[in-house]
Design an enzyme around this catalytic site. Structure first.
Site: not given
Ligand code: F6R
Length: 250
Positions: A75, A144, A146, A151
């Site tokens: 990314d 979380n 991800h 996400e």
């Protein structure tokens, strides 16, 4: 070191982040020795630092060469200039690429300067295909759960695309910027399907802050609400954890 399994997933529990780095780098070296034209998927972030330090040491000791390898980063923020110190490209240079013998044209990122981000993402997917797909994908995990910038809520079929960052992720990543306002609102990220197509996946995590995400990823049934839980369905996935991140598994 302790080896356990949860379903398909192999888990290596190490004593500390240093040993996590050595174990993960050892898995990379194993693959590179089998195939010197390895196509590697790479992540950025704090967890990656001890891994990359270990890879640099192996290169310095002449036990590993990256000359014929190709890398695809997971990314990049969007938009961002690669020369900006907070770009993931810059992170990769300062944490790994500047110290090893990788061929610069084999370092690949989604084009975070493109005026047409969806086309840039399609080109990135095509380039991965053209290189024969990713042999080994290195991942970190968010609090979380991800993976990449995928996400909670990301579908299994997602591919490289532009994503909006959650406020939580922006706040967590603000440590790499002067102020929160400077953290970009968007990123270009490989999708879950891009990641799952890799022939081998290694996810690394350290610290108590990651323990719940790790437990959710392995204990819950695979669900879009826990993006890392998709990895349970992968035929060759290893988690390399330190003892704190493995807290709820032992
Ligand atoms: C970054 C990436 C992210 C990180 C994750 C963990 O390229 O893919 O998913 O791996 O946010 O980051 P750290 O290691 O900084 O806790």
């Amino acid at each position: 070191m302790q080896a356990i399994t949860r379903g398909n997933v192999k888990i290596i529990v190490t004593e500390d982040p240093g040993e996590m780095g050595r174990q993960t780098a050892g898995l990379v070296a194993e693959e590179m020795k089998k195939n010197e034209t390895l196509v590697l998927g790479l992540c950025t972030g704090g967890t990656a630092v001890p891994i990359y330090q270990e890879l640099i040491s192996m290169y310095m000791e002449r036990t590993l060469s990256f000359r014929n390898a190709t890398t695809f980063n997971l990314d990049e923020y969007y938009p961002i200039h690669p020369r900006e110190t907070s770009s993931y490209y810059c992170f990769m240079r300062t944490e790994l690429f500047d110290y090893i013998d990788i061929t610069s044209s084999n370092i690949l990122f989604p084009n975070a300067l493109s005026r047409n981000p969806s086309q840039a993402c399609e080109s990135y997917e095509s380039l991965i295909q053209k290189c024969g797909g990713i042999d080994l994908m290195l991942l970190g995990i968010g609090e979380n759960a991800h993976i990449g910038f995928n996400e909670p809520g990301t579908p299994r079929t997602s591919r490289t695309r532009m994503v909006a960052l959650t406020e939580k992720t922006r706040a967590s990543n603000s440590r790499f910027f002067d102020v929160l306002d400077q953290v970009p609102s968007h990123a270009l990220s490989m999708g879950i399907a891009t990641i799952m197509d890799a022939r081998k996946i290694v996810l690394s995590a350290c610290g108590a802050k990651k323990a719940k995400a790790i437990a959710d990823a392995l204990e819950a049934i695979s669900t879009p609400e826990v993006p890392a839980s998709y990895l349970q369905e992968h035929p060759d996935c290893t988690f390399v954890l330190d003892r704190e991140a493995a807290l709820y598994l032992l």
